[in-house]
Design a protein around this motif. Sequence first.
Motif, PDB file in Angstrom:
ATOM      1  N   PHE A 267       0.827  -1.210   0.000  1.00  0.00           N
ATOM      2  CA  PHE A 267       0.000   0.000   0.000  1.00  0.00           C
ATOM      3  C   PHE A 267       0.859   1.258   0.000  1.00  0.00           C
ATOM      4  O   PHE A 267       0.597   2.204  -0.760  1.00  0.00           O
ATOM      5  N   ASP A 268       1.909   1.278   0.825  1.00  0.00           N
ATOM      6  CA  ASP A 268       2.784   2.463   0.901  1.00  0.00           C
ATOM      7  C   ASP A 268       3.535   2.673  -0.410  1.00  0.00           C
ATOM      8  O   ASP A 268       3.721   3.814  -0.853  1.00  0.00           O
ATOM      9  N   THR A 269       3.949   1.584  -1.042  1.00  0.00           N
ATOM     10  CA  THR A 269       4.617   1.684  -2.342  1.00  0.00           C
ATOM     11  C   THR A 269       3.650   2.232  -3.390  1.00  0.00           C
ATOM     12  O   THR A 269       4.017   3.086  -4.208  1.00  0.00           O
ATOM     13  N   ALA A 270       2.417   1.732  -3.356  1.00  0.00           N
ATOM     14  CA  ALA A 270       1.396   2.186  -4.307  1.00  0.00           C
ATOM     15  C   ALA A 270       1.130   3.684  -4.143  1.00  0.00           C
ATOM     16  O   ALA A 270       0.971   4.403  -5.139  1.00  0.00           O
ATOM     17  N   LYS A 271       1.080   4.164  -2.905  1.00  0.00           N
ATOM     18  CA  LYS A 271       0.834   5.589  -2.669  1.00  0.00           C
ATOM     19  C   LYS A 271       1.937   6.450  -3.277  1.00  0.00           C
ATOM     20  O   LYS A 271       1.675   7.536  -3.795  1.00  0.00           O
ATOM     21  N   ILE A 272       3.168   5.957  -3.212  1.00  0.00           N
ATOM     22  CA  ILE A 272       4.293   6.697  -3.788  1.00  0.00           C
ATOM     23  C   ILE A 272       4.231   6.673  -5.314  1.00  0.00           C
ATOM     24  O   ILE A 272       4.434   7.691  -5.986  1.00  0.00           O
ATOM     25  N   LEU A 273       3.937   5.512  -5.863  1.00  0.00           N
ATOM     26  CA  LEU A 273       3.898   5.352  -7.316  1.00  0.00           C
ATOM     27  C   LEU A 273       2.673   6.011  -7.955  1.00  0.00           C
ATOM     28  O   LEU A 273       2.697   6.382  -9.133  1.00  0.00           O
ATOM     29  N   LEU A 274       1.610   6.121  -7.174  1.00  0.00           N
ATOM     30  CA  LEU A 274       0.344   6.642  -7.702  1.00  0.00           C
ATOM     31  C   LEU A 274       0.001   7.986  -7.064  1.00  0.00           C
ATOM     32  O   LEU A 274      -1.099   8.187  -6.549  1.00  0.00           O
ATOM     33  N   LYS A 275       0.935   8.914  -7.111  1.00  0.00           N
ATOM     34  CA  LYS A 275       0.774  10.212  -6.446  1.00  0.00           C
ATOM     35  C   LYS A 275      -0.399  11.024  -6.984  1.00  0.00           C
ATOM     36  O   LYS A 275      -1.016  11.805  -6.260  1.00  0.00           O
ATOM     37  N   THR A 276      -0.697  10.857  -8.260  1.00  0.00           N
ATOM     38  CA  THR A 276      -1.770  11.656  -8.865  1.00  0.00           C
ATOM     39  C   THR A 276      -3.156  11.035  -8.686  1.00  0.00           C
ATOM     40  O   THR A 276      -4.160  11.635  -9.053  1.00  0.00           O
ATOM     41  N   ALA A 277      -3.208   9.834  -8.142  1.00  0.00           N
ATOM     42  CA  ALA A 277      -4.490   9.130  -7.996  1.00  0.00           C
ATOM     43  C   ALA A 277      -5.370   9.778  -6.933  1.00  0.00           C
ATOM     44  O   ALA A 277      -4.894  10.152  -5.862  1.00  0.00           O
ATOM     45  N   ASP A 278      -6.648   9.908  -7.229  1.00  0.00           N
ATOM     46  CA  ASP A 278      -7.613  10.421  -6.253  1.00  0.00           C
ATOM     47  C   ASP A 278      -8.147   9.305  -5.368  1.00  0.00           C
ATOM     48  O   ASP A 278      -8.574   9.546  -4.252  1.00  0.00           O
ATOM     49  N   ARG A 279      -8.120   8.073  -5.904  1.00  0.00           N
ATOM     50  CA  ARG A 279      -8.566   6.904  -5.143  1.00  0.00           C
ATOM     51  C   ARG A 279      -7.612   5.751  -5.406  1.00  0.00           C
ATOM     52  O   ARG A 279      -7.109   5.600  -6.516  1.00  0.00           O
ATOM     53  N   ILE A 280      -7.384   4.959  -4.378  1.00  0.00           N
ATOM     54  CA  ILE A 280      -6.601   3.739  -4.547  1.00  0.00           C
ATOM     55  C   ILE A 280      -7.493   2.558  -4.187  1.00  0.00           C
ATOM     56  O   ILE A 280      -7.971   2.449  -3.061  1.00  0.00           O
ATOM     57  N   ALA A 281      -7.730   1.701  -5.169  1.00  0.00           N
ATOM     58  CA  ALA A 281      -8.538   0.497  -4.967  1.00  0.00           C
ATOM     59  C   ALA A 281      -7.593  -0.659  -4.674  1.00  0.00           C
ATOM     60  O   ALA A 281      -6.669  -0.922  -5.443  1.00  0.00           O
ATOM     61  N   PHE A 282      -7.832  -1.340  -3.564  1.00  0.00           N
ATOM     62  CA  PHE A 282      -6.904  -2.358  -3.060  1.00  0.00           C
ATOM     63  C   PHE A 282      -7.654  -3.677  -2.886  1.00  0.00           C
ATOM     64  O   PHE A 282      -8.646  -3.744  -2.171  1.00  0.00           O
ATOM     65  N   SER A 283      -7.176  -4.733  -3.566  1.00  0.00           N
ATOM     66  CA  SER A 283      -7.794  -6.054  -3.440  1.00  0.00           C
ATOM     67  C   SER A 283      -6.789  -7.041  -2.867  1.00  0.00           C
ATOM     68  O   SER A 283      -5.751  -7.294  -3.493  1.00  0.00           O
ATOM     69  N   PRO A 284      -7.044  -7.616  -1.681  1.00  0.00           N
ATOM     70  CA  PRO A 284      -6.126  -8.601  -1.084  1.00  0.00           C
ATOM     71  C   PRO A 284      -5.968  -9.820  -1.976  1.00  0.00           C
ATOM     72  O   PRO A 284      -6.838 -10.119  -2.802  1.00  0.00           O
ATOM     73  N   ALA A 285      -4.862 -10.515  -1.802  1.00  0.00           N
ATOM     74  CA  ALA A 285      -4.585 -11.716  -2.605  1.00  0.00           C
ATOM     75  C   ALA A 285      -5.562 -12.827  -2.262  1.00  0.00           C
ATOM     76  O   ALA A 285      -6.033 -12.954  -1.134  1.00  0.00           O
ATOM     77  N   SER A 286      -5.842 -13.644  -3.265  1.00  0.00           N
ATOM     78  CA  SER A 286      -6.710 -14.808  -3.080  1.00  0.00           C
ATOM     79  C   SER A 286      -5.946 -16.059  -3.501  1.00  0.00           C
ATOM     80  O   SER A 286      -5.417 -16.124  -4.609  1.00  0.00           O
ATOM     81  N   GLY A 287      -5.849 -17.043  -2.619  1.00  0.00           N
ATOM     82  CA  GLY A 287      -5.124 -18.270  -2.929  1.00  0.00           C
ATOM     83  C   GLY A 287      -3.654 -18.171  -2.571  1.00  0.00           C
ATOM     84  O   GLY A 287      -3.128 -17.081  -2.312  1.00  0.00           O
ATOM     85  N   ALA A 288      -2.969 -19.324  -2.574  1.00  0.00           N
ATOM     86  CA  ALA A 288      -1.575 -19.389  -2.138  1.00  0.00           C
ATOM     87  C   ALA A 288      -0.620 -18.620  -3.043  1.00  0.00           C
ATOM     88  O   ALA A 288       0.375 -18.069  -2.576  1.00  0.00           O
ATOM     89  N   ASP A 289      -0.917 -18.571  -4.348  1.00  0.00           N
ATOM     90  CA  ASP A 289      -0.024 -17.853  -5.256  1.00  0.00           C
ATOM     91  C   ASP A 289      -0.666 -16.595  -5.840  1.00  0.00           C
ATOM     92  O   ASP A 289      -0.162 -16.004  -6.793  1.00  0.00           O
TER      93      ASP A 289
END
Length: 382
Positions: A267-289
């Motif tokens: 999440f912190d990396t995404a905030k740095i990379l997506l500085k211009t974003a008004d919203r960040i949509a975050f979906s947790p991983a599903s399954g072992a891989d």
Amino acid sequence: MTRFRKIIGQIHLWLGLITGFIVLIVSITGCLFVFQKEISDLIHQKTFFVEPPAAAATLPYSTLFKKAEQTLGKDRPINFSTTYKAPDHAWEFMTYKAGDPKALTYFGTIDYYESVFINPYTGAVTGKYDYKYDFFNVVKFIHWGLLLNDTYGQPIVGYSTLIFVIMLITGMIMWWPKKWSKTNINKSFKIKWKAGFKRVVYDLHNVSGFYVMLFTLILALTGMVFAMKWFQTTVYVIASRSITPPDFKQEKSQKSIVTFNPMDKAFDTAKILLKTADRIAFSPASGADGVIYVNGIIGKETYYHADALQFDQYSGKLLHRKNYSEQNAGEKLIGMNYDIHVGAILGLPGKIIAFIASLVAASLPITGFMIWLNRKKKKSKK
């Protein structure tokens, strides 16, 4: 009247009688849904919004995620969350589970569909929301498929919309003046409000239908993109000028041992990379891989302008990034489809246009039926 116009008139009439009621329902629900965000924000202001402190530092994402998990319960795993750049917005954590795929109605196809809203500065729960029974969500699914299972509802709505497109074209042919004289121009472009009731109804159908034709055509075509896979594929092929499907690279997570929270790192990396974003949509991983999916969306209400990231669920390492600018024309147009359909792509003016166009579209089956009924009465009298 020429033979061609008579044939066009009969096609217009019978297609209208066949699909008029469905067009009425779809148009009314579309009209109701246009300003759902503004109305929902006003009604649920205490749930959706917070008062940011002077030193506006948000808690770690994982802390807020755990709080949302506790609130929703162990049997309601979080599938999706939305965080906001705007400091006065509560963060949303959503849980969804599909129901019986063979159910007849919308309600049977969803087991649960809920959200919890968290104050990102304090971790306090501002409210819970049940989307399954939410008024605007029910309106959306009436619009989407008459509140039926998509298997049954979407083809009905999709092909009724296709017929409506044909009716718009035949209606335009019937509206077109035989001669562009001053009298005919006035008849075609002005509603004669001082005339009798029957003439006013006729003008409301013809004149108002002409003025919103372009907008209703756009609404209908974008609706067909949702309802019919073959039409969406056609739009993609025409826009991208390629029959090759959109490129999607699916990464996989590799098990590893780390001493930090990988969710926070992602999440912190995404905030740095997506500085211009008004919203960040975050979906947790599903399954072992499985991987963590993150979309950075530019725009407070639109969805099309998004950069997509994939992170390793164990290390929080960035595995892949695809920017909006890398999409081909077909991907961009399909991505814009929802925002065009609801008018949000043009902001408030676009939504007002969509509202008016939907309202007029809803009136066309009614005024058309009244015109047909009046003509039928005249014939029976003769």
